[in-house]
Structures are given as C-alpha cells and as structure tokens.
Design a protein around this motif. Sequence first.
Motif, PDB file in Angstrom:
ATOM      1  N   SER A 188      27.687  18.928   6.881  1.00 11.38           N
ATOM      2  CA  SER A 188      27.846  19.636   7.377  1.00 11.38           C
ATOM      3  C   SER A 188      26.530  20.540   7.745  1.00 11.38           C
ATOM      4  O   SER A 188      25.680  19.346   6.873  1.00 11.38           O
ATOM      5  N   PRO A 189      26.672  21.107   8.863  1.00 10.57           N
ATOM      6  CA  PRO A 189      25.865  21.472   9.296  1.00 10.57           C
ATOM      7  C   PRO A 189      24.272  22.244   7.671  1.00 10.57           C
ATOM      8  O   PRO A 189      24.700  22.833   6.926  1.00 10.57           O
ATOM      9  N   LEU A 190      22.816  21.991   8.267  1.00 10.10           N
ATOM     10  CA  LEU A 190      22.002  23.342   7.841  1.00 10.10           C
ATOM     11  C   LEU A 190      22.912  24.423   7.342  1.00 10.10           C
ATOM     12  O   LEU A 190      22.554  25.325   8.768  1.00 10.10           O
ATOM     13  N   LYS A 191      22.619  25.202   6.260  1.00  8.48           N
ATOM     14  CA  LYS A 191      22.717  26.629   6.314  1.00  8.48           C
ATOM     15  C   LYS A 191      21.188  27.192   6.032  1.00  8.48           C
ATOM     16  O   LYS A 191      21.176  26.853   4.648  1.00  8.48           O
ATOM     17  N   PRO A 192      20.470  28.138   6.679  1.00  7.42           N
ATOM     18  CA  PRO A 192      19.557  28.258   6.012  1.00  7.42           C
ATOM     19  C   PRO A 192      19.109  29.565   5.009  1.00  7.42           C
ATOM     20  O   PRO A 192      20.303  30.205   4.998  1.00  7.42           O
ATOM     21  N   THR A 193      18.215  30.139   4.354  1.00  9.04           N
ATOM     22  CA  THR A 193      18.582  31.095   3.322  1.00  9.04           C
ATOM     23  C   THR A 193      16.862  31.607   3.451  1.00  9.04           C
ATOM     24  O   THR A 193      16.054  30.819   2.820  1.00  9.04           O
ATOM     25  N   ILE A 194      16.788  32.427   4.026  1.00 10.72           N
ATOM     26  CA  ILE A 194      15.300  33.008   4.114  1.00 10.72           C
ATOM     27  C   ILE A 194      14.876  33.610   2.978  1.00 10.72           C
ATOM     28  O   ILE A 194      15.254  34.703   2.177  1.00 10.72           O
ATOM     29  N   ARG A 195      13.184  32.724   2.708  1.00 10.56           N
ATOM     30  CA  ARG A 195      12.782  33.757   1.482  1.00 10.56           C
ATOM     31  C   ARG A 195      12.454  34.482   1.627  1.00 10.56           C
ATOM     32  O   ARG A 195      11.913  35.687   1.187  1.00 10.56           O
ATOM     33  N   SER A 196      11.100  34.656   3.309  1.00  8.90           N
ATOM     34  CA  SER A 196      10.852  35.598   4.052  1.00  8.90           C
ATOM     35  C   SER A 196      10.408  35.460   5.111  1.00  8.90           C
ATOM     36  O   SER A 196       9.988  34.291   5.590  1.00  8.90           O
TER      37      SER A 196
ATOM     38  N   GLY B 272      22.369  21.170   3.423  1.00  2.59           N
ATOM     39  CA  GLY B 272      23.239  20.941   4.389  1.00  2.59           C
ATOM     40  C   GLY B 272      23.864  19.616   3.424  1.00  2.59           C
ATOM     41  O   GLY B 272      23.612  19.509   2.232  1.00  2.59           O
ATOM     42  N   VAL B 273      25.435  18.889   3.752  1.00  3.56           N
ATOM     43  CA  VAL B 273      25.951  17.736   3.378  1.00  3.56           C
ATOM     44  C   VAL B 273      25.570  16.412   4.179  1.00  3.56           C
ATOM     45  O   VAL B 273      25.895  16.721   5.369  1.00  3.56           O
ATOM     46  N   ALA B 274      24.484  15.880   3.744  1.00  2.55           N
ATOM     47  CA  ALA B 274      25.009  14.151   4.923  1.00  2.55           C
ATOM     48  C   ALA B 274      25.405  13.500   5.083  1.00  2.55           C
ATOM     49  O   ALA B 274      27.033  13.881   4.002  1.00  2.55           O
ATOM     50  N   ARG B 275      25.809  12.665   5.458  1.00  2.00           N
ATOM     51  CA  ARG B 275      27.369  12.589   6.242  1.00  2.00           C
ATOM     52  C   ARG B 275      27.546  10.735   5.295  1.00  2.00           C
ATOM     53  O   ARG B 275      28.365  11.112   4.760  1.00  2.00           O
ATOM     54  N   ASP B 276      26.531  10.763   4.454  1.00  5.37           N
ATOM     55  CA  ASP B 276      26.521  10.240   3.262  1.00  5.37           C
ATOM     56  C   ASP B 276      28.106  10.914   1.928  1.00  5.37           C
ATOM     57  O   ASP B 276      27.497  10.220   0.314  1.00  5.37           O
ATOM     58  N   GLY B 277      28.051  11.717   2.282  1.00  5.16           N
ATOM     59  CA  GLY B 277      28.186  13.105   0.915  1.00  5.16           C
ATOM     60  C   GLY B 277      26.831  13.334  -0.104  1.00  5.16           C
ATOM     61  O   GLY B 277      27.273  14.709  -0.519  1.00  5.16           O
ATOM     62  N   ARG B 278      26.105  13.726   0.081  1.00  2.00           N
ATOM     63  CA  ARG B 278      24.962  13.852  -0.761  1.00  2.00           C
ATOM     64  C   ARG B 278      24.413  15.172  -0.156  1.00  2.00           C
ATOM     65  O   ARG B 278      24.112  14.857   0.983  1.00  2.00           O
ATOM     66  N   PRO B 279      24.143  16.123  -1.159  1.00  3.04           N
ATOM     67  CA  PRO B 279      23.521  17.055  -0.360  1.00  3.04           C
ATOM     68  C   PRO B 279      22.179  16.975  -0.644  1.00  3.04           C
ATOM     69  O   PRO B 279      21.571  15.988  -0.270  1.00  3.04           O
ATOM     70  N   TYR B 280      21.369  17.599   1.021  1.00  2.00           N
ATOM     71  CA  TYR B 280      20.645  17.712   1.816  1.00  2.00           C
ATOM     72  C   TYR B 280      19.810  19.051   1.510  1.00  2.00           C
ATOM     73  O   TYR B 280      20.727  20.285   2.242  1.00  2.00           O
ATOM     74  N   VAL B 281      18.600  18.694   0.628  1.00  2.42           N
ATOM     75  CA  VAL B 281      17.996  21.040   0.294  1.00  2.42           C
ATOM     76  C   VAL B 281      16.628  19.864   0.846  1.00  2.42           C
ATOM     77  O   VAL B 281      15.873  18.957  -0.233  1.00  2.42           O
ATOM     78  N   ASN B 282      15.735  21.478   1.434  1.00  2.00           N
ATOM     79  CA  ASN B 282      14.607  21.230   1.825  1.00  2.00           C
ATOM     80  C   ASN B 282      13.875  22.335   1.416  1.00  2.00           C
ATOM     81  O   ASN B 282      14.929  23.681   2.275  1.00  2.00           O
ATOM     82  N   THR B 283      13.147  22.678   1.848  1.00  2.00           N
ATOM     83  CA  THR B 283      12.074  24.050   1.358  1.00  2.00           C
ATOM     84  C   THR B 283      11.206  23.966   2.902  1.00  2.00           C
ATOM     85  O   THR B 283      10.492  22.808   2.762  1.00  2.00           O
ATOM     86  N   TYR B 284      10.820  25.104   3.806  1.00  2.00           N
ATOM     87  CA  TYR B 284      10.304  25.053   4.713  1.00  2.00           C
ATOM     88  C   TYR B 284       9.516  26.398   5.166  1.00  2.00           C
ATOM     89  O   TYR B 284       9.549  27.267   4.789  1.00  2.00           O
ATOM     90  N   ALA B 285       8.100  26.024   6.210  1.00  2.00           N
ATOM     91  CA  ALA B 285       7.231  26.910   5.862  1.00  2.00           C
ATOM     92  C   ALA B 285       7.557  26.417   8.241  1.00  2.00           C
ATOM     93  O   ALA B 285       7.005  25.838   7.904  1.00  2.00           O
ATOM     94  N   TRP B 286       8.029  27.497   8.638  1.00  2.00           N
ATOM     95  CA  TRP B 286       7.492  27.650  10.036  1.00  2.00           C
ATOM     96  C   TRP B 286       6.518  28.464  10.255  1.00  2.00           C
ATOM     97  O   TRP B 286       6.900  29.939  10.043  1.00  2.00           O
ATOM     98  N   PHE B 287       5.364  27.989  11.424  1.00  2.00           N
ATOM     99  CA  PHE B 287       4.682  29.417  11.946  1.00  2.00           C
ATOM    100  C   PHE B 287       5.035  29.518  13.171  1.00  2.00           C
ATOM    101  O   PHE B 287       4.408  28.139  14.280  1.00  2.00           O
ATOM    102  N   LEU B 288       5.822  30.285  13.742  1.00  2.00           N
ATOM    103  CA  LEU B 288       5.453  30.288  14.790  1.00  2.00           C
ATOM    104  C   LEU B 288       5.032  31.152  15.784  1.00  2.00           C
ATOM    105  O   LEU B 288       5.008  32.548  15.626  1.00  2.00           O
TER     106      LEU B 288
END
Length: 178
Positions: free
Chosen positions: A105-113, A129-145
């Motif tokens: 299942s695709p990643l779903k973002p939640t903006i902190r700020s 999101g959920v990986a193909r093996d059924g395990r969750p994938y959770v990460n935190t990102y900071a993008w400078f655009l």
Amino acid sequence: MLANLKSRTRQVFGAALGVAATALALVAIQPEANAQGSSETEGRNKAAIQSSFDAWRAGTGSPYDLLAVDARWTIEGLSIASKTYPTKEDFMREVIRPFNARMQSPLKPTIRSLYADGDTVVAFFDARGVARDGRPYVNTYAWFLDMRAGQIIRASAFFDAIEFNELWTRVAPATGTN
C-alpha cells in the motif's frame, strides 16, 4: 542680484531636499516591497507544496509532480540511495519507482510542518505504508525544496537511512514495475 542669488539658492536647495526626501521615501518603501514580494512568493510556494502533499495523501498525485525535468534531487546521508540524481527521470527511475514497487500500500504522508523562506520550502513530515511482505514502513523526512515558477528545481532529502535500507534490502520490488 544678491536677492536673486539667495532666492535661486533656496529654490535649488528646496528642490534638492525634495529629491532627497523622495529618495529616502523610496528606500524606506523598498524593503517593504521586497518583503511583500518575498511573502507572496513564499505563500505561493508553500501552497503548491501543501497541495501536492494533499494529493499524495489522497492518492491523486504527489510532490514529484512538481519536479522540473532537470530537477536535481539529493538524498543526503548514508542510505543505499544517497547521492544526487541530476534529473527528475533519474530520480524517479532509480528511487521512487523501485521504492513504490516494494510497497503493498502506498505511503501516506502526514505533514508536521511546512516552512517557507523565499524560494525554499521545507517539508517536515512522517510517511507510513505497508511493504509487499506485509510489514509496515514508517519514516520521518525533512525535504528542502528550492522552487522556481511553481516547480521544484532542487531538493535535499533527509530521512532515517536505517529504516529505508532495511526495507530496500528486505523487500524485492514487484516484477515488471521499473
């Protein structure tokens, strides 16, 4: 003659004072005009990024839709994917498509700020999101655009490389997706 000279001096001096006052007024207004222009640019850029994240969360688009064809995306740090990708297509082909092919299942973002400063928008967010093996994938990102004319022209991305690397090595991409 002396009266005429004094009168003329007063006229020239008065005109010079008027020019000086006008120049000072323009200098005083200029920072405000620049701030207003910068504020408008920041507002537009921030709104474009917010809208792209909303579309990503809804499954109808993503911030990658805003990438200029020649956008340079740099993944900072020590992840398997860390390097600079010189074009949108390089980044999509080498990172985004293989990443998405590892997901059930695709990643779903939640903006902190979201922060904007001139042509730069910083997005600080979590994604799940959920990986193909059924395990969750959770990460935190900071993008400078860095943006120009509504497009992302340069990006620097920071995230938990351990979490990313673990997914990348644990889950093979679905076949036929690259």
